[in-house]
Design a protein around this motif. Structure first.
Motif, PDB file in Angstrom:
ATOM      1  N   ARG A  52      -8.707   0.558  -9.800  1.00 15.57           N
ATOM      2  CA  ARG A  52      -8.552   1.703 -10.696  1.00 15.57           C
ATOM      3  C   ARG A  52      -7.095   2.175 -10.858  1.00 15.57           C
ATOM      4  NH1 ARG A  52     -12.604   6.142  -9.065  1.00 15.57           N
ATOM      5  NH2 ARG A  52     -12.658   6.672 -11.263  1.00 15.57           N
TER       6      ARG A  52
ATOM      7  N   VAL B 245       0.608   8.760  -2.761  1.00 12.62           N
ATOM      8  CA  VAL B 245       1.000  10.147  -2.599  1.00 12.62           C
ATOM      9  C   VAL B 245      -0.106  10.835  -1.809  1.00 12.62           C
ATOM     10  CG1 VAL B 245       1.504  12.292  -3.793  1.00 12.62           C
ATOM     11  CG2 VAL B 245       2.280  10.120  -4.764  1.00 12.62           C
ATOM     12  N   GLY B 246       0.234  11.366  -0.638  1.00 11.75           N
ATOM     13  CA  GLY B 246      -0.773  11.979   0.209  1.00 11.75           C
ATOM     14  C   GLY B 246      -1.805  10.947   0.627  1.00 11.75           C
ATOM     15  N   SER B 247      -3.085  11.286   0.533  1.00  6.81           N
ATOM     16  CA  SER B 247      -4.105  10.321   0.939  1.00  6.81           C
ATOM     17  C   SER B 247      -4.524   9.416  -0.217  1.00  6.81           C
ATOM     18  CB  SER B 247      -5.313  11.058   1.526  1.00  6.81           C
ATOM     19  OG  SER B 247      -5.693  12.098   0.670  1.00  6.81           O
ATOM     20  N   VAL B 248      -3.901   9.593  -1.391  1.00  5.92           N
ATOM     21  CA  VAL B 248      -4.137   8.699  -2.522  1.00  5.92           C
ATOM     22  C   VAL B 248      -3.162   7.534  -2.376  1.00  5.92           C
ATOM     23  CG1 VAL B 248      -4.197   8.483  -5.029  1.00  5.92           C
ATOM     24  CG2 VAL B 248      -4.753  10.668  -3.955  1.00  5.92           C
ATOM     25  N   LYS B 249      -3.630   6.426  -1.790  1.00  5.30           N
ATOM     26  CA  LYS B 249      -2.704   5.325  -1.498  1.00  5.30           C
ATOM     27  C   LYS B 249      -3.360   3.975  -1.758  1.00  5.30           C
ATOM     28  CE  LYS B 249      -3.760   6.356   3.286  1.00  5.30           C
ATOM     29  NZ  LYS B 249      -3.282   6.897   4.533  1.00  5.30           N
TER      30      LYS B 249
ATOM     31  N   LEU C 278      -5.641   6.141 -11.896  1.00  5.77           N
ATOM     32  CA  LEU C 278      -5.716   7.439 -11.221  1.00  5.77           C
ATOM     33  C   LEU C 278      -4.357   7.959 -10.807  1.00  5.77           C
ATOM     34  CD1 LEU C 278      -8.788   6.637  -8.991  1.00  5.77           C
ATOM     35  CD2 LEU C 278      -8.728   8.068 -11.040  1.00  5.77           C
TER      36      LEU C 278
ATOM     37  N   SER D  42      -2.197  10.143 -12.958  1.00  6.52           N
ATOM     38  CA  SER D  42      -2.507  11.570 -13.102  1.00  6.52           C
ATOM     39  C   SER D  42      -1.696  12.436 -12.151  1.00  6.52           C
ATOM     40  CB  SER D  42      -4.012  11.809 -12.897  1.00  6.52           C
ATOM     41  OG  SER D  42      -4.372  11.433 -11.599  1.00  6.52           O
ATOM     42  N   MET D  43      -1.012  11.820 -11.181  1.00  4.43           N
ATOM     43  CA  MET D  43      -0.160  12.607 -10.291  1.00  4.43           C
ATOM     44  C   MET D  43       1.062  13.138 -11.044  1.00  4.43           C
ATOM     45  SD  MET D  43      -1.729  11.914  -7.221  1.00  4.43           S
ATOM     46  CE  MET D  43      -0.640  12.909  -6.290  1.00  4.43           C
TER      47      MET D  43
ATOM     48  N   SER E  99       0.852  -1.189   0.000  1.00  2.40           N
ATOM     49  CA  SER E  99       0.000   0.000   0.000  1.00  2.40           C
ATOM     50  C   SER E  99       0.885   1.235   0.000  1.00  2.40           C
ATOM     51  CB  SER E  99      -0.891  -0.029   1.240  1.00  2.40           C
ATOM     52  OG  SER E  99      -1.780   1.049   1.202  1.00  2.40           O
TER      53      SER E  99
ATOM     54  N   ALA F 127       5.586  14.227  -9.191  1.00  8.42           N
ATOM     55  CA  ALA F 127       5.122  13.804  -7.877  1.00  8.42           C
ATOM     56  C   ALA F 127       5.533  12.364  -7.612  1.00  8.42           C
ATOM     57  CB  ALA F 127       3.613  13.949  -7.783  1.00  8.42           C
TER      58      ALA F 127
END
Lengths: 301, 167
Positions: free
Chosen positions: B85, B53-57, B117, B120-121, B50, B125
């Motif tokens: 996704r 980046v940030g809360s996108v994990k 998804l 898209s960072m 897991s 990043a």
């Protein structure tokens, strides 16, 4: 869109919060002002199974100004920081940064801790903390620890914070910034008032004697937002103006140092080269403003 | 395709380090965001990781195939990961160079295709965070070696395997 289903928790103490964090770890997100998390959850970029709403943690909602330090709890709203007379009188960089965050509705709900926890390199408080050499206080079931801002921000939205830790507040030593001979400025360049900045500069200058005909810069601080993947402290810019009165030459040297140090990512409306130029220009303007404020009557700040 | 690379210097010999890099238990303990690694064969590992980046994990189910294991020099693997996704394919390689003074420099590189998804960072990043995560991994592994935690080399290259990635 709507967020994916999650379980909602509303603890009332730090202990309850850290126990929840310890139990759910990376499956949980803290929610305070909910000005960023809500958006990425609605887009299902983030799908945590547990939301820990910390709005009832009154113990982390404080502004304490003492002789030696300024302490701000992480649940303090941008609006409260913006309006704090105590902060305006002691560390005006905080209210200046707060009043430029997004629009009024975001400022009414968004919190100091949320901004530091998100750690967007364009964020205002991360840059202020970096400029002022602040400390972060974090706690978990294993105990509390203090992390200097300079060690906390590691990479893009990536920090030293453990997944079981809660930011309880920040503290900044007042010693380097006596109000009667310090000036501070937070200047942002942005395409529209409510958006993120393209570049911001947070600066502070302490002079030896504001009443002298040519006050000498004793100490300078320069930090930039959105000029790198973390808040960027530019010590070379600080060094180039320290030890002498501010001049066009020393300002140009500081601006040049900021341009050299900046490693910005190009954006749709501003390529990397333009952002480097802005880093230099905003360093110059912000230092100039800080110096003016340090050398004139303090009541206007 | 995104490319990442970096290097790390260790105070241990590459012969010693090799055991750490090829011991699944050490990898489980040091890999960022790693919940578990199951060794399906000496060349194939399955992991649940897991990271983000940030809360996108997103939590990825990851399959790793060792395609080259030239002890104590080169380790190369093909890695694929799937999450809700999000998905990625990567080829990662590490080369251990002896510096002649009992220190070792590990050069690592990875080519990866990211989709979904997290793509898209953007490279900036992901690159910033990946480099930091890899450094954390090396630091943790170095700490294990410093403590003298025992490590046993268990990985070997899959016969006839070749790591590749689509452009």
């Amino acid at each position: 869109m709507k967020p994916a289903p999650f379980q909602y928790h509303r603890p009332t103490t730090i202990e309850e919060t850290t126990t929840l964090l310890e139990t759910h770890r990376h499956d949980a997100e803290l929610m305070a002002g909910n000005q960023s998390l809500g958006i990425i959850m609605a887009n299902r970029l983030a799908t945590p199974n547990h939301i820990i709403d910390i709005n009832d943690l009154e113990e982390i909602e404080y502004i304490d100004v003492t002789e030696s330090s300024v302490e701000i709890g992480s649940l303090v709203r941008h609006r409260t920081i913006e309006n704090s007379a105590e902060l305006k009188a002691t560390l005006p960089l905080f209210p200046q940064a707060a009043e430029q965050i997004a629009g009024p509705s975001v400022r009414n709900r968004g919190t100091l801790g949320g901004s530091i926890g998100e750690a967007d390199p364009a964020g205002n408080y991360p840059t202020v903390l970096t400029a002022l050499d602040g400390d972060l206080h974090v706690t978990s079931v294993d105990g509390s620890r203090t992390v200097p801002a300079t060690e906390y921000f590691i990479a893009y939205m990536f920090t030293d914070l453990g997944e079981d830790e809660l930011i309880t507040g920040v503290s900044i030593g007042r010693d380097p910034f006596p109000a009667d001979r310090t000036g501070m400025a937070f200047l942002e360049q942005k395409a529209a008032a409510q958006t993120w900045p393209t570049i911001s500069a947070a600066t502070a200058i302490r002079v030896d004697n504001p009443k002298a005909s040519e006050p000498v810069v004793e100490e300078a601080r320069v930090a930039l937002a959105n000029a790198a993947d973390i808040p960027l402290r530019v010590t070379e810019a600080e060094a180039s103006i320290q030890g002498e009165p501010l001049t066009d030459e020393s300002l140009s040297a500081a601006a040049g140092a900021a341009i050299d140090a900046a490693q910005p990512e190009g954006e749709m409306h501003a390529d990397a080269e333009y952002k480097r130029e802005l880093a230099g220009e905003y360093t110059r303007r912000s230092l100039e403003t800080s110096y003016e404020r340090a050398t004139t009557t303090q009541t206007d700040q | 395709m995104m490319e990442f690379e970096g290097e790390f210097t260790s105070n241990h010999s590459r012969e010693e380090l090799w055991n750490y890099f090829t011991d699944p238990d050490i990898l489980t303990a040091c890999a960022p965001g790693c919940d578990e690694i199951v060794m399906e064969s000496p060349s194939e590992l399955a992991a649940v990781i897991s990271v983000g980046v940030g809360s996108v994990k997103p939590t990825f189910d990851v399959d790793m195939v060792v395609t080259q294991a030239d002890e104590p020099e080169t380790l190369r693997m093909e890695v694929g990961g799937n999450a809700t996704r999000n998905s990625f394919d990567a080829v990662a390689e590490m080369n251990l160079h002896s510096n002649g003074d009992d220190t070792t420099t590990a050069h690592w590189s990875a080519q990866t295709n990211v989709s979904g998804l997290i793509a898209s960072m953007g490279q900036r990043a992901l690159g910033s965070v990946s480099t930091r995560l890899v450094n954390n991994f090396f630091e943790d592994l170095e700490a294990k070696a410093d403590e003298g935690v025992s490590a046993e080399s268990q990985l070997q290259a899959k016969e006839g395997a070749e790591a590749s990635i689509d452009d």
